[in-house]
Write a protein that holds these residues in place. Structure first.
Motif, PDB file in Angstrom:
ATOM      1  N   MET A 284       0.804  -1.222   0.000  1.00  0.00           N
ATOM      2  CA  MET A 284       0.000   0.000   0.000  1.00  0.00           C
ATOM      3  C   MET A 284       0.836   1.272   0.000  1.00  0.00           C
ATOM      4  O   MET A 284       0.406   2.314  -0.515  1.00  0.00           O
ATOM      5  N   ALA A 316      -6.198   1.051   3.140  1.00  0.00           N
ATOM      6  CA  ALA A 316      -6.009   2.321   2.432  1.00  0.00           C
ATOM      7  C   ALA A 316      -6.359   3.500   3.331  1.00  0.00           C
ATOM      8  O   ALA A 316      -5.642   4.513   3.366  1.00  0.00           O
ATOM      9  N   LYS A 321      -4.828   6.784   1.923  1.00  0.00           N
ATOM     10  CA  LYS A 321      -4.930   6.633   0.478  1.00  0.00           C
ATOM     11  C   LYS A 321      -6.404   6.736   0.074  1.00  0.00           C
ATOM     12  O   LYS A 321      -7.265   6.110   0.709  1.00  0.00           O
TER      13      LYS A 321
END
Length: 399
Positions: A284, A316, A321
């Motif tokens: 990630m 995430a 993210k």
């Protein structure tokens, strides 16, 4: 139903003041405004509804110019006409020698590999109207309801199929026989609405692909989970626009659909890396954004999708993210799951490659629920929405 949705932004003008936009006059050569600009400077144009102007600052709904450009580009696409649609319309209208079957019609549409299951159902229901021998609106509505129930009973776990059938019937049956001089006029109007709904649904994937392009920048790395036709269309469009990016594909167990997506991306010469599902957290830190599809978008603004989507979104979110969802509006379902077990199970056999002892229980659930707080934006044919806007859209769709 579709144009009443607030995401379409522009209020309807009086009929005599309407000026039709020429498709050739709308060009995508100039870049659309970024989402950041949209949030900071809501369009003050008088033609835009007050609802949008007050909501845009909080929810980041796509601007009218952006959505209009995407719709115009899609409207000019040479592949918009489904192969065999004319032949099917003729057979449904004039095939008196053969008894019409909505299941046969549905299966016929499903033979097209790129056609979503819900769109096939919508096309089949449109054929029901054309082939109907009903003489009143009530008879026709009953016939449509029976056909819809028949399609939904074939796969009770398909959220998009159920939502697509429900939305189709609500959209089409808004016409009342009292609005027309005779039933035939009303039926013609229903057929017209049915075809329009089918066209809108078929073009949805391409509209979403156009709307998402401003978020894919050169040099970015995108993580995708499983196989989604609409996500593939997003990435395919970006590749056609000569954008430079790479994709991480998870394996996508239990059916390993990530292998299929990685193969499709390799054919497009997109740099792609295949990951084990358990390597999401490990990889990630190299990822700039996550793109996933959805089996269904629920009232909370969360999504139901293939198993593993929830844990991808969790990882995430913990690493800041963005998680983007690409989903057609016919997947908007009137569901409100409270937890992972609060939905109809969709089971899938799991092959571990080795014999499983008989006393060992195997989890066979094929999908999970991702709550809205772990999602950043939803790209839909209604616009670019935050999860908090989904309930507004569902109210409009099911009115």
């Amino acid at each position: 139903m579709w144009w009443r949705s607030p995401s379409f932004i522009l209020d309807r003008q009086p009929q005599n003041d309407t000026v039709a936009l020429k498709p050739e006059s709308i060009s995508l050569s100039s870049p659309p405004p970024s989402m950041a600009d949209t949030l900071q400077n809501p369009n003050p144009d008088a033609n835009i509804s007050a609802y949008y102007q007050t909501r845009a600052a909080h929810h980041g709904v796509v601007t009218s110019d952006w959505l209009a450009q995407a719709q115009a580009a899609v409207g000019r696409h040479p592949e918009d006409e489904l192969p065999g649609s004319d032949a099917r319309a003729a057979s449904a209208a004039g095939g008196a020698g053969k008894r019409f079957s909505v299941i046969d019609e549905f299966n016929s549409w499903r033979k097209q590999p790129d056609l979503a299951e819900a769109v096939a159902a919508i096309r089949a229901l449109a054929a029901v109207i054309r082939a109907s021998q009903a003489t009143t609106m009530m008879e026709l509505e009953i016939e449509l309801k029976k056909a819809s129930d028949s399609l939904k009973s074939g796969d009770t776990t398909s959220i998009s199929l159920t939502a697509g059938c429900d939305l189709f019937i609500r959209y089409v049956t808004r016409t009342s026989a009292l609005e027309y001089e005779d039933f035939n006029s009303a039926k013609s109007r229903l057929i017209e609405r049915a075809e329009k709904f089918g066209e809108i649904s078929y073009k949805a994937r391409r509209i979403i692909a156009m709307l998402s392009q401003d978020f894919i920048v050169d040099g970015c790395t995108i993580l995708v989970h499983g196989f989604s036709r609409v996500v593939l269309e997003v990435l395919k469009t970006a590749a056609q626009n000569k954008k430079l990016f790479r994709v991480f594909c998870t394996e996508g167990r239990p059916d390993r659909t990530g292998l299929r997506l990685s193969d499709e991306l390799a054919k497009l010469d997109v740099p792609v890396k295949l990951l084990m599902d358990s390597a999401v957290a490990y990889s990630m830190d190299e990822v700039d954004m996550v793109f996933v599809g959805a089996d269904g978008v629920v009232e909370s603004g969360g999504i139901i999708n293939m198993m593993g989507t929830y844990q991808v979104a969790l990882v995430a979110h913990s690493m800041n993210k963005p998680v983007y969802v690409a989903a057609e509006s016919y997947k908007f379902a009137r569901l409100y799951p409270l937890d992972q077990k609060d939905m109809a199970p969709a089971l899938h056999p799991v092959d571990f490659g080795v014999p499983i002892p008989p006393k060992v229980e195997v989890e066979k659930s094929a999908r999970d629920y991702t709550p809205p707080q772990y999602l950043t934006l939803l790209f839909t044919d209604l616009g670019v929405l935050t999860p908090s806007v989904v309930s507004d859209e569902l109210i409009q769709l099911y009115l």
